[in-house]
Design a protein around this motif. Structure first.
Motif, PDB file in Angstrom:
ATOM      1  N   UNK A 118      -7.373  -1.226  -8.688  1.00  0.00           N
ATOM      2  CA  UNK A 118      -6.703  -0.306  -7.763  1.00  0.00           C
ATOM      3  C   UNK A 118      -7.590  -0.162  -6.536  1.00  0.00           C
ATOM      4  N   UNK A 119      -7.073  -0.597  -5.410  1.00  0.00           N
ATOM      5  CA  UNK A 119      -7.846  -0.638  -4.168  1.00  0.00           C
ATOM      6  C   UNK A 119      -7.490   0.554  -3.289  1.00  0.00           C
ATOM      7  N   UNK A 120      -8.500   1.226  -2.758  1.00  0.00           N
ATOM      8  CA  UNK A 120      -8.286   2.275  -1.760  1.00  0.00           C
ATOM      9  C   UNK A 120      -8.213   1.631  -0.391  1.00  0.00           C
ATOM     10  N   UNK A 121      -7.102   1.829   0.308  1.00  0.00           N
ATOM     11  CA  UNK A 121      -6.942   1.340   1.680  1.00  0.00           C
ATOM     12  C   UNK A 121      -7.193   2.549   2.587  1.00  0.00           C
ATOM     13  N   UNK A 122      -8.352   2.571   3.204  1.00  0.00           N
ATOM     14  CA  UNK A 122      -8.800   3.767   3.916  1.00  0.00           C
ATOM     15  C   UNK A 122      -7.772   4.237   4.952  1.00  0.00           C
ATOM     16  N   UNK A 123      -7.413   5.502   4.851  1.00  0.00           N
ATOM     17  CA  UNK A 123      -6.484   6.103   5.804  1.00  0.00           C
ATOM     18  C   UNK A 123      -5.022   5.824   5.507  1.00  0.00           C
ATOM     19  N   UNK A 124      -4.738   4.977   4.508  1.00  0.00           N
ATOM     20  CA  UNK A 124      -3.351   4.609   4.218  1.00  0.00           C
ATOM     21  C   UNK A 124      -2.921   4.959   2.798  1.00  0.00           C
ATOM     22  N   UNK A 125      -3.788   4.710   1.822  1.00  0.00           N
ATOM     23  CA  UNK A 125      -3.401   5.015   0.455  1.00  0.00           C
ATOM     24  C   UNK A 125      -4.005   4.047  -0.535  1.00  0.00           C
ATOM     25  N   UNK A 126      -3.195   3.574  -1.488  1.00  0.00           N
ATOM     26  CA  UNK A 126      -3.682   2.733  -2.568  1.00  0.00           C
ATOM     27  C   UNK A 126      -2.737   1.551  -2.791  1.00  0.00           C
ATOM     28  N   UNK A 127      -3.289   0.481  -3.320  1.00  0.00           N
ATOM     29  CA  UNK A 127      -2.476  -0.658  -3.736  1.00  0.00           C
ATOM     30  C   UNK A 127      -3.127  -1.308  -4.955  1.00  0.00           C
ATOM     31  N   UNK A 128      -2.355  -2.130  -5.622  1.00  0.00           N
ATOM     32  CA  UNK A 128      -2.846  -2.853  -6.788  1.00  0.00           C
ATOM     33  C   UNK A 128      -3.515  -4.141  -6.350  1.00  0.00           C
ATOM     34  N   UNK A 129      -4.570  -4.526  -7.060  1.00  0.00           N
ATOM     35  CA  UNK A 129      -5.193  -5.818  -6.780  1.00  0.00           C
ATOM     36  C   UNK A 129      -6.481  -5.694  -6.023  1.00  0.00           C
ATOM     37  N   UNK A 130      -7.088  -6.866  -5.781  1.00  0.00           N
ATOM     38  CA  UNK A 130      -8.379  -6.908  -5.106  1.00  0.00           C
ATOM     39  C   UNK A 130      -8.223  -7.188  -3.632  1.00  0.00           C
ATOM     40  N   UNK A 142       0.852  -1.191   0.000  1.00  0.00           N
ATOM     41  CA  UNK A 142       0.000   0.000   0.000  1.00  0.00           C
ATOM     42  C   UNK A 142       0.889   1.242   0.000  1.00  0.00           C
ATOM     43  N   UNK A 143       0.616   2.154  -0.911  1.00  0.00           N
ATOM     44  CA  UNK A 143       1.422   3.364  -1.042  1.00  0.00           C
ATOM     45  C   UNK A 143       0.626   4.580  -0.582  1.00  0.00           C
ATOM     46  N   UNK A 144       1.235   5.367   0.287  1.00  0.00           N
ATOM     47  CA  UNK A 144       0.606   6.597   0.756  1.00  0.00           C
ATOM     48  C   UNK A 144       0.643   7.648  -0.348  1.00  0.00           C
ATOM     49  N   UNK A 145      -0.104   8.727  -0.157  1.00  0.00           N
ATOM     50  CA  UNK A 145      -0.077   9.824  -1.127  1.00  0.00           C
ATOM     51  C   UNK A 145       1.333  10.387  -1.262  1.00  0.00           C
ATOM     52  N   UNK A 146       2.042  10.508  -0.116  1.00  0.00           N
ATOM     53  CA  UNK A 146       3.405  11.034  -0.150  1.00  0.00           C
ATOM     54  C   UNK A 146       4.342  10.150  -0.940  1.00  0.00           C
ATOM     55  N   UNK A 147       4.245   8.835  -0.748  1.00  0.00           N
ATOM     56  CA  UNK A 147       5.106   7.907  -1.474  1.00  0.00           C
ATOM     57  C   UNK A 147       4.821   7.959  -2.971  1.00  0.00           C
ATOM     58  N   UNK A 148       3.548   8.075  -3.320  1.00  0.00           N
ATOM     59  CA  UNK A 148       3.196   8.161  -4.742  1.00  0.00           C
ATOM     60  C   UNK A 148       3.740   9.448  -5.350  1.00  0.00           C
ATOM     61  N   UNK A 149       3.610  10.558  -4.638  1.00  0.00           N
ATOM     62  CA  UNK A 149       4.139  11.822  -5.139  1.00  0.00           C
ATOM     63  C   UNK A 149       5.648  11.761  -5.323  1.00  0.00           C
ATOM     64  N   UNK A 150       6.356  11.061  -4.417  1.00  0.00           N
ATOM     65  CA  UNK A 150       7.811  10.914  -4.537  1.00  0.00           C
ATOM     66  C   UNK A 150       8.194  10.211  -5.827  1.00  0.00           C
ATOM     67  N   UNK A 151       7.338   9.283  -6.274  1.00  0.00           N
ATOM     68  CA  UNK A 151       7.629   8.527  -7.494  1.00  0.00           C
ATOM     69  C   UNK A 151       7.097   9.206  -8.748  1.00  0.00           C
ATOM     70  N   UNK A 152       6.394  10.309  -8.558  1.00  0.00           N
ATOM     71  CA  UNK A 152       5.874  11.049  -9.707  1.00  0.00           C
ATOM     72  C   UNK A 152       6.645  12.334  -9.982  1.00  0.00           C
ATOM     73  N   UNK A 153       7.158  12.966  -8.919  1.00  0.00           N
ATOM     74  CA  UNK A 153       7.805  14.269  -9.063  1.00  0.00           C
ATOM     75  C   UNK A 153       9.046  14.352  -8.179  1.00  0.00           C
ATOM     76  N   UNK A 154      10.107  15.038  -8.630  1.00  0.00           N
ATOM     77  CA  UNK A 154      11.276  15.279  -7.783  1.00  0.00           C
ATOM     78  C   UNK A 154      10.908  16.104  -6.558  1.00  0.00           C
ATOM     79  N   UNK A 155      11.752  16.053  -5.525  1.00  0.00           N
ATOM     80  CA  UNK A 155      11.472  16.750  -4.273  1.00  0.00           C
ATOM     81  C   UNK A 155      11.363  18.262  -4.456  1.00  0.00           C
TER      82      UNK A 155
END
Length: 217
Positions: A205-217, A167-180
Motif C-alpha cells: 500500500x503506497x502513500x501518494x503524498x497529498x493525494x491518498x493511497x494506492x495498491x502496489x509499489x 490513487x484513492x483520496x481519503x474522501x473516496x475511501x470513506x465513500x466506499x467504507x460508510x454511507x453518506x
C-alpha cells in the motif's frame, strides 16, 4: 464496492442495503430518478434501478444516463418478469436484469461480476502480484497464505484490488467504507491502512503524498 439503489419502496431498499452490506457493499438509496440524477456527481461502482419508479420510469432513467455517457454498470431490479421487459431493459443500456424477489447472495454475486468485468478482471478471483482476493468467499491470500480481514478491511482491499493503479483520496475511501448519512472520521482510514500494511506487507500500500493511497509499489 459502492452501489446506488434507485427503488421507490423504501423498506425494500433499506432491507436490500442491509443485506448487501454483509457482502462488502456500501449502498446509497434514493426513491426516484430526480434524486438519482442529483447523485451523479458521486462515484459508484454499480447502480441498481427499479423500472416502476414514480415520475420518470427506470427505463427512461437508464436511457438518459447512457445518453449522457454514464458508463457505470446498471442492474435492473424489478417485479416485471416478462421476457419482452428484459429485452427492453437490456437494449436501453442495462447490463443485467433481476426479477423480484431475489436472494441477497445472487444480487451480491451479480453486482460483483458486473464491477469485476467493468474493471477488466475476467477471473472470479482478483490477483495483484502475490495478493489474491476471492469476493465470493471474501478471502484474501498473500503469497498463498490466508489473511483474516475485518469487514472494513475487506471493503478497502476490494476497492484497492479492483483498481490497483488508481490513487484513492481519503474522501473516496470513506465513500466506499460508510454511507453518506453515517458519521465519518478520516482517522479511521489511517488506522485501517496501518492494519492492512501489517497484514499484507507495508510495500503493498503506497502513500501518494497529498493525494491518498494506492495498491502496489
Amino acid at each position: 464496492m459502492r452501489v446506488l439503489i434507485v427503488e421507490d419502496e423504501s423498506e425494500l431498499s433499506a432491507r436490500l442495503a442491509a443485506n448487501l452490506s454483509r457482502h462488502g457493499v456500501i449502498c446509497e438509496c434514493v426513491e426516484n430518478a430526480e434524486d438519482a440524477r442529483a447523485l451523479m456527481g458521486e462515484t459508484f461502482d454499480a447502480m441498481v434501478i427499479d423500472l416502476g419508479l414514480p415520475g420518470m420510469g427506470g427505463l427512461d432513467l437508464i436511457q438518459e444516463l447512457r445518453a449522457k455517457g454514464v458508463k457505470t454498470p446498471i442492474l435492473i431490479f424489478t417485479a416485471r418478469g416478462r421476457w419482452q421487459e428484459k429485452v427492453r431493459g437490456l437494449n436501453a443500456g442495462a447490463d443485467d436484469y433481476l426479477v423480484k424477489p431475489v436472494h441477497e447472495e445472487e444480487m451480491a454475486a451479480r453486482l460483483q461480476a458486473l464491477v469485476r468485468r467493468a474493471a477488466g478482471h475476467a477471473d472470479a478471483k482478483i490477483t495483484c502480484g502475490g495478493l489474491v482476493l476471492d469476493p465470493a468467499l471474501k478471502e484474501l491470500t498473500v503469497d498463498g497464505a490466508p489473511v483474516a480481514l475485518t469487514g472494513s478491511e475487506y471493503r478497502l482491499m476490494l476497492l484497492f484490488m479492483y483498481k490497483p493503479k488508481q490513487t484513492f483520496s481519503l474522501g473516496a475511501i470513506l465513500d466506499h467504507l460508510y454511507p453518506l448519512d453515517s458519521e465519518r472520521d478520516s482517522n479511521t482510514v489511517e488506522v485501517l491502512i496501518g492494519r492492512l500494511r501489517r497484514k499484507i506487507g507495508r510495500e503493498n500500500i503506497v502513500t501518494v503524498r497529498g493525494l491518498g493511497y494506492r495498491l502496489g509499489s
